[in-house]
Design an enzyme around this catalytic site. Structure first.
Site, PDB file in Angstrom:
ATOM      1  CG  HIS A 167      10.882  86.658  28.288  1.00 55.54           C
ATOM      2  ND1 HIS A 167      10.354  86.719  29.565  1.00 55.54           N
ATOM      3  CD2 HIS A 167      11.254  85.367  28.113  1.00 55.54           C
ATOM      4  CE1 HIS A 167      10.420  85.518  30.129  1.00 55.54           C
ATOM      5  NE2 HIS A 167      10.954  84.688  29.270  1.00 55.54           N
ATOM      6  CB  CYS A 254       4.743  88.415  32.837  1.00 60.87           C
ATOM      7  SG  CYS A 254       6.059  89.379  32.139  1.00 60.87           S
TER       8      CYS A 254
END
Length: 264
Positions: A167, A254
């Protein structure tokens, strides 16, 4: 005056499921234990409360091992929320699970109409929302997300994530409205030309996924040189253990959806 991008008073987290031990991972670094993940998550929630935010804790979802990572299926802002389309097939239905909560908490909730986009690829700064193309966020998803953000009154830009990096925010985080914490490989791409950059010491690259919340910066406790660097620069660092979640390709950003709510 515009509110700092790291000022929050509300977050959403989800309790880890026992199935979290089966979470997705790009490489095998061993499986986490449920007890270990839960301990790290509990400490994270406590640190968030200490930082001054109201925490909404959603129940565990045994069917979805990665559902503790609530940032990927949605984005939240003061102006509203966006339900995303995760790039991993096993995570797509997590959106349906979190949608009722967001519709209850936000007046405006938009749906990503096409493509794929993970929240882990989205970095919100005061100037714009940066959307990183990756294996989980494609061009169609990024374009659709830009249209959603425009409806919320947010400027955005599409940037590239280094090849082999899961990511965009695996390699960067916001330290303040003028400063980005970044790995050398991402900084060299030039995407942060408008910012002051602090480069992660070699060998501590996972520390880049730090998290600024109000007056503190949450950082993985296994990265002493990064912590020392931030401390010397005047940041108030709160070290948190990330050993177990790191085994399933996760970091600190996250595990929560963060925004400044005018309802609080």
């Amino acid at each position: 005056m515009t509110r700092p991008a790291y000022q929050f008073n509300s977050i959403i987290v989800r309790s880890p499921s026992r199935s979290v031990v089966n979470g997705l991972r790009a490489e095998d670094r061993g499986s986490p234990t449920y007890e270990g993940v839960k301990a790290e998550h509990d400490a994270y929630v406590e640190a968030m409360r200490d930082a001054g935010v109201k925490v909404t804790v959603l129940p565990a979802l045994e069917t979805f091992p990665d559902s503790i990572f609530v940032e990927d299926p949605a984005l939240v802002f003061t102006e509203g929320a966006v339900l995303l389309r995760p790039g991993a097939a096993t995570r797509v239905k997590e959106v349906e699970e979190i949608a009722p909560t967001l519709r209850d908490m936000f007046e405006t909730v938009l749906d990503l109409p096409q493509g794929y986009a993970d929240g882990g690829d989205v970095l919100t700064t005061r100037e714009s929302v940066m959307i990183g193309l990756s294996a989980r966020t494609d061009k169609a998803g990024a374009a659709a997300l830009q249209a959603c953000l425009e409806k919320l009154g947010r400027k955005s830009e599409v940037v590239a994530t280094p090849e082999g990096v899961l990511h965009f925010k695996t390699d960067c985080s916001l330290l303040d409205d003028e400063t980005i914490l970044s790995t050398d490989r991402l900084a060299r791409s030039g995407v942060f030309g408008k910012f002051r950059q602090m480069i992660i010491p070699e060998g501590e690259e996972p520390a880049a996924n730090a998290l600024r919340v109000n007056d503190v910066v949450l950082v993985g406790s296994a990265f002493p040189r990064t912590i020392e660097m931030l401390d010397k620069a005047g940041y108030r660092v709160v070290p948190l253990k990330t050993t177990e979640i790191g085994k399933i390709d996760a970091g600190l950003s996250c595990m929560s959806l963060r925004w400044f709510s005018k309802r609080v």
